[in-house]
Design an enzyme around this catalytic site. Structure first.
Site: not given
Length: 134
Positions: A43, A81, A124, A126
């Site tokens: 990420c 993801e 969070r 995503r």
């Protein structure tokens, strides 16, 4: 996984099973057949907290390893993801490239930003990408 501590955590959480090594060095034919490919790719290249090097960063380019495995095995579905910043990286062009790559492999790909706050005691958000064989 290339980090020895992360490999140890993986083994502890998966009954002693160890990752096979650097995915860029693994022949796709040695990966067992599968119906669903679930993966995350680094990420940092897409995160607001990182340098935002995108697919030009070697870590960001690991997405192409997912494409390589999808082409070789043609699973029925992919679930990917990454951080929320992927959606806006380079004005949305990076996500468009990722979706186009998956579509080029024969998938219908869509994405959504989902926040795990309903499941975890933290914000969070995503990006989740679901790709189904067309």
């Amino acid at each position: 996984e290339v980090d020895p501590f992360a490999r140890g955590s993986y083994a502890a959480n998966h009954c002693g099973e160890r990752p096979a090594g650097d995915i860029t060095q693994i022949d796709a034919s040695s990966v067992p057949a599968h119906d669903v490919l679930a993966a995350g790719f680094p990420c940092q290249p897409f995160s607001f907290s990182g340098k935002r090097g995108g697919l030009g960063d070697p870590r960001g380019a690991l997405f192409l390893e997912i494409v390589r495995l999808a082409r070789a095995h043609q699973p029925k579905a992919l679930l990917l993801e990454n951080v929320r910043g992927l959606e806006s990286h380079d004005g949305g062009r990076t996500l468009a490239i990722i979706l186009r790559e998956l579509e080029g492999c024969g998938y219908c790909a869509r994405h959504a930003v989902i926040d795990a706050v309903g499941l975890l005691p933290q914000q969070r958000a995503r990006v989740f990408i679901v790709a189904l064989r067309a």
